[in-house]
Design an enzyme around this catalytic site. Structure first.
Site, PDB file in Angstrom:
ATOM      1  N   TYR A 206       0.625  -1.556   0.115  1.00  0.00           N
ATOM      2  CA  TYR A 206      -0.425   0.123   0.025  1.00  0.00           C
ATOM      3  C   TYR A 206       1.246   1.188   0.149  1.00  0.00           C
ATOM      4  O   TYR A 206       0.704   2.148  -1.111  1.00  0.00           O
ATOM      5  CB  TYR A 206      -0.480  -0.055   1.543  1.00  0.00           C
ATOM      6  CG  TYR A 206      -1.769   1.388   1.838  1.00  0.00           C
ATOM      7  CD1 TYR A 206      -2.204   1.889   0.830  1.00  0.00           C
ATOM      8  CD2 TYR A 206      -1.866   0.838   2.846  1.00  0.00           C
ATOM      9  CE1 TYR A 206      -3.204   2.440   0.300  1.00  0.00           C
ATOM     10  CE2 TYR A 206      -2.415   2.756   2.820  1.00  0.00           C
ATOM     11  CZ  TYR A 206      -3.168   3.822   1.756  1.00  0.00           C
ATOM     12  OH  TYR A 206      -4.432   4.393   2.395  1.00  0.00           O
TER      13      TYR A 206
ATOM     14  N   SER B  27       3.980 -11.214  -0.373  1.00  0.00           N
ATOM     15  CA  SER B  27       3.128 -12.341   0.437  1.00  0.00           C
ATOM     16  C   SER B  27       1.746 -11.256   1.112  1.00  0.00           C
ATOM     17  O   SER B  27       0.908 -11.773   1.283  1.00  0.00           O
ATOM     18  CB  SER B  27       3.841 -12.263   1.527  1.00  0.00           C
ATOM     19  OG  SER B  27       4.025 -11.186   2.557  1.00  0.00           O
ATOM     20  N   ASN B  28       1.690 -10.161   0.261  1.00  0.00           N
ATOM     21  CA  ASN B  28       0.386  -9.214   0.785  1.00  0.00           C
ATOM     22  C   ASN B  28       0.416  -7.927  -0.446  1.00  0.00           C
ATOM     23  O   ASN B  28      -0.099  -7.007   0.101  1.00  0.00           O
ATOM     24  CB  ASN B  28       0.779  -8.764   2.161  1.00  0.00           C
ATOM     25  CG  ASN B  28      -0.620  -7.413   3.123  1.00  0.00           C
ATOM     26  OD1 ASN B  28      -1.812  -8.265   2.372  1.00  0.00           O
ATOM     27  ND2 ASN B  28      -0.136  -7.109   3.413  1.00  0.00           N
TER      28      ASN B  28
ATOM     29  N   ALA C  12       3.322   5.170  14.492  1.00  0.00           N
ATOM     30  CA  ALA C  12       2.792   5.586  16.273  1.00  0.00           C
ATOM     31  C   ALA C  12       2.392   4.626  17.728  1.00  0.00           C
ATOM     32  O   ALA C  12       2.388   5.685  18.528  1.00  0.00           O
ATOM     33  CB  ALA C  12       1.847   6.764  15.913  1.00  0.00           C
TER      34      ALA C  12
ATOM     35  N   TYR D 153       3.458  -6.121  17.586  1.00  0.00           N
ATOM     36  CA  TYR D 153       3.350  -5.598  16.571  1.00  0.00           C
ATOM     37  C   TYR D 153       4.504  -4.885  16.760  1.00  0.00           C
ATOM     38  O   TYR D 153       5.426  -4.086  16.648  1.00  0.00           O
ATOM     39  CB  TYR D 153       2.307  -5.189  15.944  1.00  0.00           C
ATOM     40  CG  TYR D 153       2.791  -4.689  14.457  1.00  0.00           C
ATOM     41  CD1 TYR D 153       3.083  -4.835  13.368  1.00  0.00           C
ATOM     42  CD2 TYR D 153       2.114  -2.794  14.660  1.00  0.00           C
ATOM     43  CE1 TYR D 153       3.372  -3.501  11.944  1.00  0.00           C
ATOM     44  CE2 TYR D 153       2.623  -1.879  14.179  1.00  0.00           C
ATOM     45  CZ  TYR D 153       2.737  -2.318  12.635  1.00  0.00           C
ATOM     46  OH  TYR D 153       3.450  -1.211  11.725  1.00  0.00           O
TER      47      TYR D 153
ATOM     48  N   LYS E 253       8.588  -3.175  16.379  1.00  0.00           N
ATOM     49  CA  LYS E 253       8.894  -1.785  15.292  1.00  0.00           C
ATOM     50  C   LYS E 253       9.607  -0.840  16.885  1.00  0.00           C
ATOM     51  O   LYS E 253      10.466  -0.745  15.952  1.00  0.00           O
ATOM     52  CB  LYS E 253       7.834  -0.617  15.382  1.00  0.00           C
ATOM     53  CG  LYS E 253       7.116  -1.400  13.946  1.00  0.00           C
ATOM     54  CD  LYS E 253       7.277  -1.219  13.043  1.00  0.00           C
ATOM     55  CE  LYS E 253       7.162  -1.655  11.442  1.00  0.00           C
ATOM     56  NZ  LYS E 253       7.774  -1.411  10.123  1.00  0.00           N
TER      57      LYS E 253
ATOM     58  N   ARG F  99     -12.915  -1.640  21.495  1.00  0.00           N
ATOM     59  CA  ARG F  99     -12.236  -2.915  21.318  1.00  0.00           C
ATOM     60  C   ARG F  99     -11.811  -2.852  22.440  1.00  0.00           C
ATOM     61  O   ARG F  99     -10.113  -1.885  22.369  1.00  0.00           O
ATOM     62  CB  ARG F  99     -12.088  -2.666  19.811  1.00  0.00           C
ATOM     63  CG  ARG F  99     -11.652  -4.029  19.176  1.00  0.00           C
ATOM     64  CD  ARG F  99     -11.312  -3.499  18.011  1.00  0.00           C
ATOM     65  NE  ARG F  99     -10.597  -2.614  17.223  1.00  0.00           N
ATOM     66  CZ  ARG F  99     -10.434  -2.211  15.920  1.00  0.00           C
ATOM     67  NH1 ARG F  99     -10.619  -2.646  15.456  1.00  0.00           N
ATOM     68  NH2 ARG F  99      -9.370  -0.947  15.230  1.00  0.00           N
TER      69      ARG F  99
HETATM   70  N1  LIG Z   1      -0.498   1.077   6.669  1.00  0.00           N
HETATM   71  C1  LIG Z   1      -0.553   1.355   8.326  1.00  0.00           C
HETATM   72  O1  LIG Z   1      -1.341   1.780   8.795  1.00  0.00           O
HETATM   73  C2  LIG Z   1       1.073   1.417   8.119  1.00  0.00           C
HETATM   74  C3  LIG Z   1       0.999   2.351   9.721  1.00  0.00           C
HETATM   75  C4  LIG Z   1       2.141   2.555  10.291  1.00  0.00           C
HETATM   76  C5  LIG Z   1       3.513   2.061   9.389  1.00  0.00           C
HETATM   77  N2  LIG Z   1       3.676   0.908   9.127  1.00  0.00           N
HETATM   78  C6  LIG Z   1       4.422   0.265   8.143  1.00  0.00           C
HETATM   79  O2  LIG Z   1       4.262   0.534   6.873  1.00  0.00           O
HETATM   80  C7  LIG Z   1       5.056  -0.318   6.132  1.00  0.00           C
HETATM   81  C8  LIG Z   1       4.076  -0.440   4.611  1.00  0.00           C
HETATM   82  O3  LIG Z   1       3.012  -0.815   5.599  1.00  0.00           O
HETATM   83  P1  LIG Z   1       1.088  -0.517   4.145  1.00  0.00           P
HETATM   84  O4  LIG Z   1       0.677  -0.410   4.654  1.00  0.00           O
HETATM   85  O5  LIG Z   1       2.171  -0.646   2.812  1.00  0.00           O
HETATM   86  O6  LIG Z   1       2.057  -2.436   4.226  1.00  0.00           O
HETATM   87  P2  LIG Z   1       1.065  -3.314   2.975  1.00  0.00           P
HETATM   88  O7  LIG Z   1       1.045  -5.416   3.710  1.00  0.00           O
HETATM   89  O8  LIG Z   1       0.592  -3.309   2.198  1.00  0.00           O
HETATM   90  O9  LIG Z   1       2.959  -3.312   2.156  1.00  0.00           O
HETATM   91  C9  LIG Z   1       3.866  -4.624   3.303  1.00  0.00           C
HETATM   92  C10 LIG Z   1       4.961  -4.654   1.352  1.00  0.00           C
HETATM   93  O10 LIG Z   1       5.675  -5.194   2.309  1.00  0.00           O
HETATM   94  C11 LIG Z   1       5.991  -7.387   1.235  1.00  0.00           C
HETATM   95  N3  LIG Z   1       6.140  -7.843   2.782  1.00  0.00           N
HETATM   96  C12 LIG Z   1       5.931  -8.639   3.704  1.00  0.00           C
HETATM   97  N4  LIG Z   1       6.839  -9.376   4.121  1.00  0.00           N
HETATM   98  C13 LIG Z   1       7.708  -9.756   3.149  1.00  0.00           C
HETATM   99  C14 LIG Z   1       9.144  -9.790   3.217  1.00  0.00           C
HETATM  100  N5  LIG Z   1       9.822 -10.383   3.827  1.00  0.00           N
HETATM  101  N6  LIG Z   1      10.016  -9.824   1.792  1.00  0.00           N
HETATM  102  C15 LIG Z   1       9.629  -8.763   0.931  1.00  0.00           C
HETATM  103  N7  LIG Z   1       8.567  -8.021   1.012  1.00  0.00           N
HETATM  104  C16 LIG Z   1       7.625  -8.018   2.282  1.00  0.00           C
HETATM  105  C17 LIG Z   1       3.783  -7.398   1.132  1.00  0.00           C
HETATM  106  O11 LIG Z   1       4.047  -8.121  -0.114  1.00  0.00           O
HETATM  107  C18 LIG Z   1       3.790  -6.242   0.619  1.00  0.00           C
HETATM  108  O12 LIG Z   1       3.400  -5.594  -0.488  1.00  0.00           O
HETATM  109  C19 LIG Z   1       4.946  -1.718   7.245  1.00  0.00           C
HETATM  110  O13 LIG Z   1       6.710  -1.708   7.562  1.00  0.00           O
HETATM  111  C20 LIG Z   1       4.297  -0.896   7.819  1.00  0.00           C
HETATM  112  O14 LIG Z   1       4.130  -1.427   9.207  1.00  0.00           O
HETATM  113  C21 LIG Z   1       2.362   0.931   7.714  1.00  0.00           C
END
Ligand SMILES: NC(=O)c1ccc[n+]([C@@H]2O[C@H](COP(=O)([O-])OP(=O)(O)OC[C@H]3O[C@@H](n4cnc5c(N)ncnc54)[C@H](O)[C@@H]3O)[C@@H](O)[C@H]2O)c1
Length: 338
Positions: A12, A35-36, A126, A149, A153, A290
Protein backbone atom coordinates in the site's frame (compact mmCIF):
# COMPACT_ATOMS: atom_id res chain seq x y z
CA UNK A 1 20.44 9.57 -10.70
CA UNK A 2 19.90 8.47 -7.10
CA UNK A 3 19.31 4.70 -6.92
CA UNK A 4 16.90 3.48 -4.26
CA UNK A 5 15.82 0.00 -3.20
CA UNK A 6 12.21 -0.10 -2.01
CA UNK A 7 11.50 -3.20 0.07
CA UNK A 8 7.78 -3.93 0.23
CA UNK A 9 7.36 -1.53 -2.69
CA UNK A 10 4.37 -3.42 -4.10
CA UNK A 11 2.34 -2.82 -0.92
CA UNK A 12 0.00 0.00 0.00
CA UNK A 13 2.41 2.72 1.12
CA UNK A 14 5.29 1.34 -0.97
CA UNK A 15 3.39 1.58 -4.28
CA UNK A 16 2.40 5.21 -3.65
CA UNK A 17 5.97 6.03 -2.60
CA UNK A 18 7.24 4.37 -5.78
CA UNK A 19 5.17 6.83 -7.84
CA UNK A 20 6.35 9.83 -5.80
CA UNK A 21 10.01 8.79 -6.02
CA UNK A 22 9.82 8.23 -9.77
CA UNK A 23 8.17 11.64 -10.19
CA UNK A 24 11.00 13.17 -8.13
CA UNK A 25 13.56 11.63 -10.51
CA UNK A 26 14.82 8.68 -8.45
CA UNK A 27 15.83 5.36 -10.03
CA UNK A 28 13.79 2.84 -8.01
CA UNK A 29 13.93 -0.95 -7.67
CA UNK A 30 11.16 -2.80 -5.82
CA UNK A 31 11.94 -5.90 -3.75
CA UNK A 32 8.74 -7.64 -2.64
CA UNK A 33 7.74 -11.23 -1.92
CA UNK A 34 4.09 -10.42 -2.78
CA UNK A 35 2.91 -12.02 0.46
CA UNK A 36 0.55 -9.06 0.87
CA UNK A 37 0.38 -7.51 -2.60
CA UNK A 38 -1.25 -8.33 -5.90
CA UNK A 39 1.20 -8.95 -8.75
CA UNK A 40 -1.02 -6.80 -11.03
CA UNK A 41 0.06 -3.71 -9.08
CA UNK A 42 3.29 -3.76 -11.09
CA UNK A 43 1.45 -3.32 -14.42
CA UNK A 44 -0.60 -0.53 -12.89
CA UNK A 45 2.56 1.18 -11.62
CA UNK A 46 4.09 0.92 -15.08
CA UNK A 47 0.99 2.53 -16.58
CA UNK A 48 0.96 5.26 -13.97
CA UNK A 49 4.63 6.17 -14.30
CA UNK A 50 4.81 5.65 -18.05
CA UNK A 51 7.76 3.28 -17.97
CA UNK A 52 8.91 -0.19 -16.97
CA UNK A 53 9.05 -1.06 -13.28
CA UNK A 54 12.27 -2.60 -12.00
CA UNK A 55 10.99 -5.31 -9.66
CA UNK A 56 12.55 -8.33 -7.99
CA UNK A 57 10.40 -10.98 -6.33
CA UNK A 58 12.15 -12.04 -3.15
CA UNK A 59 12.25 -11.75 0.61
CA UNK A 60 14.16 -9.38 2.85
CA UNK A 61 14.95 -12.47 4.90
CA UNK A 62 16.88 -14.03 2.00
CA UNK A 63 20.48 -12.90 2.41
CA UNK A 64 21.63 -14.44 -0.89
CA UNK A 65 18.91 -12.60 -2.82
CA UNK A 66 19.87 -9.35 -1.09
CA UNK A 67 23.57 -9.84 -1.85
CA UNK A 68 22.71 -10.45 -5.52
CA UNK A 69 20.63 -7.26 -5.60
CA UNK A 70 23.33 -5.10 -4.05
CA UNK A 71 25.94 -6.63 -6.38
CA UNK A 72 23.80 -5.78 -9.43
CA UNK A 73 23.41 -2.04 -8.73
CA UNK A 74 25.24 0.54 -6.58
CA UNK A 75 22.29 1.66 -4.46
CA UNK A 76 22.45 5.00 -2.69
CA UNK A 77 19.85 4.03 -0.10
CA UNK A 78 16.98 1.81 0.93
CA UNK A 79 13.40 2.52 1.99
CA UNK A 80 12.34 -0.42 4.13
CA UNK A 81 8.58 -1.01 4.08
CA UNK A 82 8.55 -4.82 3.98
CA UNK A 83 6.96 -6.10 7.17
CA UNK A 84 3.93 -7.82 8.63
CA UNK A 85 1.54 -5.16 9.92
CA UNK A 86 -1.62 -6.65 11.46
CA UNK A 87 -1.68 -5.81 15.17
CA UNK A 88 -4.31 -8.47 16.00
CA UNK A 89 -2.49 -11.21 14.08
CA UNK A 90 0.76 -10.29 15.85
CA UNK A 91 -0.77 -11.27 19.20
CA UNK A 92 -1.63 -14.70 17.77
CA UNK A 93 1.61 -15.31 15.85
CA UNK A 94 4.27 -13.18 17.55
CA UNK A 95 7.21 -15.29 16.34
CA UNK A 96 6.24 -14.69 12.70
CA UNK A 97 6.33 -10.98 13.43
CA UNK A 98 9.70 -11.17 15.14
CA UNK A 99 11.11 -13.19 12.25
CA UNK A 100 9.87 -10.94 9.42
CA UNK A 101 10.02 -7.53 11.05
CA UNK A 102 13.12 -7.81 13.24
CA UNK A 103 14.94 -10.59 11.36
CA UNK A 104 14.07 -8.91 8.04
CA UNK A 105 15.66 -5.65 9.17
CA UNK A 106 18.86 -7.21 10.53
CA UNK A 107 19.31 -9.40 7.42
CA UNK A 108 18.79 -6.35 5.22
CA UNK A 109 21.24 -4.29 7.28
CA UNK A 110 23.88 -7.04 7.12
CA UNK A 111 23.59 -7.08 3.32
CA UNK A 112 23.68 -3.27 3.16
CA UNK A 113 26.74 -3.19 5.40
CA UNK A 114 28.52 -5.73 3.21
CA UNK A 115 27.66 -3.63 0.13
CA UNK A 116 28.69 -0.35 1.80
CA UNK A 117 25.16 1.13 1.58
CA UNK A 118 24.36 3.10 4.73
CA UNK A 119 21.25 5.19 4.10
CA UNK A 120 17.94 3.71 5.24
CA UNK A 121 14.43 5.08 5.75
CA UNK A 122 12.53 2.92 8.20
CA UNK A 123 8.70 2.58 8.43
CA UNK A 124 7.83 3.03 12.06
CA UNK A 125 4.48 3.76 13.62
CA UNK A 126 2.63 5.89 16.16
CA UNK A 127 2.00 2.67 18.12
CA UNK A 128 5.56 3.02 19.53
CA UNK A 129 4.07 5.66 21.86
CA UNK A 130 2.12 2.88 23.65
CA UNK A 131 -0.79 4.32 25.64
CA UNK A 132 0.17 7.98 25.81
CA UNK A 133 -1.46 10.51 28.07
CA UNK A 134 0.13 13.73 26.82
CA UNK A 135 -1.01 15.24 23.49
CA UNK A 136 -0.09 16.07 20.83
CA UNK A 137 2.64 13.42 20.61
CA UNK A 138 6.18 14.72 20.25
CA UNK A 139 9.08 12.52 19.17
CA UNK A 140 10.89 12.65 22.51
CA UNK A 141 8.04 11.18 24.59
CA UNK A 142 8.81 7.82 26.23
CA UNK A 143 8.19 4.81 24.02
CA UNK A 144 6.45 1.55 24.85
CA UNK A 145 4.40 -1.14 23.17
CA UNK A 146 1.01 -2.77 23.64
CA UNK A 147 1.32 -5.52 20.99
CA UNK A 148 3.99 -7.77 19.49
CA UNK A 149 3.70 -5.70 16.30
CA UNK A 150 4.52 -2.46 18.13
CA UNK A 151 7.29 -4.31 19.99
CA UNK A 152 8.90 -5.23 16.63
CA UNK A 153 8.81 -1.62 15.41
CA UNK A 154 10.21 -0.27 18.66
CA UNK A 155 12.93 -2.93 18.64
CA UNK A 156 13.81 -2.04 15.05
CA UNK A 157 14.15 1.62 16.02
CA UNK A 158 16.53 0.56 18.82
CA UNK A 159 18.51 -1.69 16.47
CA UNK A 160 18.99 1.19 14.02
CA UNK A 161 20.05 3.50 16.84
CA UNK A 162 22.57 1.00 18.26
CA UNK A 163 23.96 0.06 14.84
CA UNK A 164 24.61 3.74 14.08
CA UNK A 165 26.97 3.85 17.07
CA UNK A 166 29.25 1.30 15.42
CA UNK A 167 28.97 2.05 11.70
CA UNK A 168 28.25 5.13 9.55
CA UNK A 169 24.50 4.50 9.17
CA UNK A 170 22.40 7.48 8.16
CA UNK A 171 18.86 6.65 9.29
CA UNK A 172 15.47 8.26 8.78
CA UNK A 173 12.85 6.85 11.14
CA UNK A 174 9.34 7.90 10.09
CA UNK A 175 6.57 7.25 12.60
CA UNK A 176 3.40 7.11 10.52
CA UNK A 177 0.09 7.98 12.10
CA UNK A 178 -2.93 6.59 10.15
CA UNK A 179 -2.30 6.41 6.40
CA UNK A 180 -5.49 6.40 4.31
CA UNK A 181 -6.72 7.34 0.83
CA UNK A 182 -5.39 6.46 -2.58
CA UNK A 183 -3.63 7.89 -5.63
CA UNK A 184 -5.87 10.29 -7.57
CA UNK A 185 -5.74 7.98 -10.63
CA UNK A 186 -7.64 5.28 -8.64
CA UNK A 187 -5.13 2.77 -10.06
CA UNK A 188 -3.44 1.98 -6.75
CA UNK A 189 -4.74 1.99 -3.19
CA UNK A 190 -5.11 -0.07 -0.05
CA UNK A 191 -6.25 -3.60 -0.77
CA UNK A 192 -6.69 -5.47 2.52
CA UNK A 193 -7.50 -9.17 2.50
CA UNK A 194 -10.52 -10.32 4.53
CA UNK A 195 -12.36 -8.11 7.03
CA UNK A 196 -10.22 -5.00 7.57
CA UNK A 197 -8.96 -4.05 11.04
CA UNK A 198 -8.71 -0.36 10.20
CA UNK A 199 -11.50 2.19 10.02
CA UNK A 200 -11.31 3.56 6.47
CA UNK A 201 -11.00 0.21 4.65
CA UNK A 202 -13.89 -1.02 6.79
CA UNK A 203 -16.12 1.95 5.91
CA UNK A 204 -15.14 1.52 2.26
CA UNK A 205 -16.52 -2.03 2.33
CA UNK A 206 -19.74 -0.77 3.92
CA UNK A 207 -20.01 1.85 1.16
CA UNK A 208 -19.50 -0.87 -1.46
CA UNK A 209 -22.23 -2.98 0.19
CA UNK A 210 -19.76 -5.77 1.03
CA UNK A 211 -20.26 -5.27 4.79
CA UNK A 212 -23.65 -4.44 6.31
CA UNK A 213 -22.70 -1.69 8.73
CA UNK A 214 -19.83 0.08 10.41
CA UNK A 215 -19.24 -0.87 14.02
CA UNK A 216 -18.12 2.14 16.02
CA UNK A 217 -16.10 0.70 18.88
CA UNK A 218 -16.91 2.89 21.88
CA UNK A 219 -18.77 6.20 22.16
CA UNK A 220 -17.77 6.94 25.75
CA UNK A 221 -14.20 8.11 25.25
CA UNK A 222 -13.10 11.50 26.52
CA UNK A 223 -13.54 13.26 23.15
CA UNK A 224 -16.27 15.72 22.05
CA UNK A 225 -18.44 13.08 20.34
CA UNK A 226 -17.22 10.19 22.53
CA UNK A 227 -15.56 8.25 19.68
CA UNK A 228 -11.81 7.64 19.36
CA UNK A 229 -9.48 10.21 17.83
CA UNK A 230 -6.86 9.38 15.24
CA UNK A 231 -4.55 11.41 13.01
CA UNK A 232 -5.34 10.33 9.45
CA UNK A 233 -2.84 11.24 6.77
CA UNK A 234 -3.29 10.92 3.01
CA UNK A 235 -1.00 8.25 1.62
CA UNK A 236 0.32 10.61 -1.09
CA UNK A 237 1.35 13.10 1.60
CA UNK A 238 3.09 10.20 3.36
CA UNK A 239 4.80 9.28 0.08
CA UNK A 240 6.04 12.88 -0.21
CA UNK A 241 7.53 12.59 3.30
CA UNK A 242 9.63 9.63 2.08
CA UNK A 243 10.98 11.61 -0.86
CA UNK A 244 12.01 14.38 1.54
CA UNK A 245 13.43 11.92 4.05
CA UNK A 246 15.68 10.41 1.36
CA UNK A 247 16.77 13.86 0.22
CA UNK A 248 17.76 14.67 3.82
CA UNK A 249 19.71 11.41 4.11
CA UNK A 250 21.55 12.24 0.87
CA UNK A 251 22.65 15.44 2.66
CA UNK A 252 23.74 13.39 5.68
CA UNK A 253 20.85 14.51 7.91
CA UNK A 254 19.54 11.61 10.02
CA UNK A 255 16.14 12.05 11.71
CA UNK A 256 13.32 10.51 13.76
CA UNK A 257 10.00 12.12 12.85
CA UNK A 258 6.26 11.91 13.33
CA UNK A 259 4.43 11.90 10.03
CA UNK A 260 0.87 13.03 10.64
CA UNK A 261 -1.30 16.09 10.16
CA UNK A 262 -1.69 17.05 13.82
CA UNK A 263 -5.49 17.25 13.34
CA UNK A 264 -7.44 14.67 15.35
CA UNK A 265 -10.44 13.12 13.59
CA UNK A 266 -13.09 11.07 15.38
CA UNK A 267 -14.70 7.89 14.09
CA UNK A 268 -17.96 9.77 13.59
CA UNK A 269 -16.14 12.60 11.69
CA UNK A 270 -14.73 9.94 9.38
CA UNK A 271 -18.12 8.28 9.01
CA UNK A 272 -19.70 11.61 8.01
CA UNK A 273 -16.94 12.47 5.52
CA UNK A 274 -17.04 9.03 3.88
CA UNK A 275 -20.84 9.14 3.69
CA UNK A 276 -20.53 12.47 1.87
CA UNK A 277 -17.95 11.01 -0.55
CA UNK A 278 -20.12 7.96 -1.24
CA UNK A 279 -23.28 10.06 -1.58
CA UNK A 280 -25.35 8.26 1.06
CA UNK A 281 -25.61 8.01 4.81
CA UNK A 282 -23.73 4.81 5.60
CA UNK A 283 -25.22 2.56 8.28
CA UNK A 284 -23.40 2.32 11.59
CA UNK A 285 -23.94 0.92 15.05
CA UNK A 286 -22.27 1.76 18.34
CA UNK A 287 -20.45 -1.29 19.74
CA UNK A 288 -18.45 -1.77 22.95
CA UNK A 289 -14.86 -0.50 23.08
CA UNK A 290 -12.41 -2.86 21.37
CA UNK A 291 -9.70 -4.26 23.67
CA UNK A 292 -6.32 -2.71 22.93
CA UNK A 293 -7.69 0.48 21.29
CA UNK A 294 -6.35 3.70 22.77
CA UNK A 295 -8.68 6.72 23.03
CA UNK A 296 -6.45 9.20 21.21
CA UNK A 297 -3.40 9.26 18.95
CA UNK A 298 -2.37 12.42 17.15
CA UNK A 299 0.92 13.93 16.24
CA UNK A 300 2.76 17.09 16.83
CA UNK A 301 4.02 17.28 13.23
CA UNK A 302 6.21 20.37 13.71
CA UNK A 303 9.57 18.60 13.75
CA UNK A 304 8.94 17.10 10.29
CA UNK A 305 8.16 20.62 9.08
CA UNK A 306 11.42 21.97 10.52
CA UNK A 307 13.63 19.07 9.42
CA UNK A 308 12.10 18.09 6.06
CA UNK A 309 9.94 21.10 5.19
CA UNK A 310 7.11 18.54 5.20
CA UNK A 311 3.51 19.47 5.73
CA UNK A 312 0.48 17.32 4.85
CA UNK A 313 -1.61 19.08 2.17
CA UNK A 314 -4.65 16.87 1.63
CA UNK A 315 -7.76 17.11 3.83
CA UNK A 316 -10.24 14.53 5.10
CA UNK A 317 -12.61 15.02 2.15
CA UNK A 318 -9.81 14.26 -0.29
CA UNK A 319 -8.80 11.20 1.74
CA UNK A 320 -12.37 9.84 1.56
CA UNK A 321 -12.98 10.82 -2.07
CA UNK A 322 -9.77 9.17 -3.31
CA UNK A 323 -10.47 6.03 -1.27
CA UNK A 324 -14.03 5.80 -2.62
CA UNK A 325 -12.86 6.22 -6.23
CA UNK A 326 -10.19 3.57 -5.71
CA UNK A 327 -12.44 0.94 -4.09
CA UNK A 328 -15.01 1.34 -6.85
CA UNK A 329 -12.35 0.96 -9.56
CA UNK A 330 -10.96 -2.02 -7.66
CA UNK A 331 -14.40 -3.64 -7.41
CA UNK A 332 -14.83 -3.24 -11.17
CA UNK A 333 -11.50 -4.96 -11.81
CA UNK A 334 -9.72 -1.87 -13.13
CA UNK A 335 -11.61 -1.81 -16.41
CA UNK A 336 -9.23 0.88 -17.63
CA UNK A 337 -6.58 -1.88 -17.86
CA UNK A 338 -8.38 -3.80 -20.59
N1 LIG B 1 -0.62 0.99 6.83
C1 LIG B 1 -0.47 1.45 8.07
O1 LIG B 1 -1.47 1.82 8.72
C2 LIG B 1 0.90 1.59 8.69
C3 LIG B 1 1.05 2.43 9.81
C4 LIG B 1 2.32 2.52 10.40
C5 LIG B 1 3.38 1.81 9.87
N2 LIG B 1 3.20 1.00 8.80
C6 LIG B 1 4.35 0.26 8.27
O2 LIG B 1 4.57 0.69 6.94
C7 LIG B 1 5.09 -0.38 6.15
C8 LIG B 1 4.24 -0.55 4.91
O3 LIG B 1 2.89 -0.76 5.30
P1 LIG B 1 1.74 -1.02 4.24
O4 LIG B 1 0.48 -0.54 4.85
O5 LIG B 1 2.14 -0.53 2.90
O6 LIG B 1 1.71 -2.62 4.25
P2 LIG B 1 1.55 -3.64 3.05
O7 LIG B 1 1.32 -4.98 3.67
O8 LIG B 1 0.57 -3.14 2.06
O9 LIG B 1 3.00 -3.60 2.37
C9 LIG B 1 4.07 -4.38 2.82
C10 LIG B 1 4.68 -5.05 1.61
O10 LIG B 1 5.79 -5.84 2.06
C11 LIG B 1 5.74 -7.08 1.40
N3 LIG B 1 6.46 -8.02 2.26
C12 LIG B 1 6.04 -8.56 3.43
N4 LIG B 1 7.00 -9.37 3.92
C13 LIG B 1 8.03 -9.34 3.05
C14 LIG B 1 9.31 -9.95 3.00
N5 LIG B 1 9.69 -10.80 3.95
N6 LIG B 1 10.13 -9.67 1.96
C15 LIG B 1 9.74 -8.81 0.97
N7 LIG B 1 8.53 -8.21 0.96
C16 LIG B 1 7.69 -8.47 1.98
C17 LIG B 1 4.27 -7.39 1.20
O11 LIG B 1 4.05 -8.29 0.13
C18 LIG B 1 3.72 -5.99 0.91
O12 LIG B 1 3.75 -5.71 -0.48
C19 LIG B 1 5.12 -1.60 7.08
O13 LIG B 1 6.41 -1.73 7.60
C20 LIG B 1 4.13 -1.23 8.16
O14 LIG B 1 4.42 -1.89 9.37
C21 LIG B 1 1.98 0.89 8.19
Amino acid sequence: MTRILLTGGAGYIGSHTFVALREAGFDVTILDDFSNAEPSVIDRLARLTGGPVDVVRGSVMDRDALDALFAAKPYDGVVHFAARKAVGESTERPLDYFETNIGGLTTLMQAMRAADVWRIVFSSTATVYGEPEVFPLTEDLPLSHTSPYAFTKLTCERILEQAARADPWCVGVLRYFNPVGAHSSAMIGEDPRGVPDNLMPFIAKVALGELAELQVFGDDYDTPDGTAWRDYIHVMDLADAHVRSLQALMDGRAHVLNIGTGRPISVLDMHAAYSAAAGRDLPYRIAPRRPGDVPKLYADPSRARQVLGFQAKRDLDEMCRSSWEWVQARAQGWRFNS
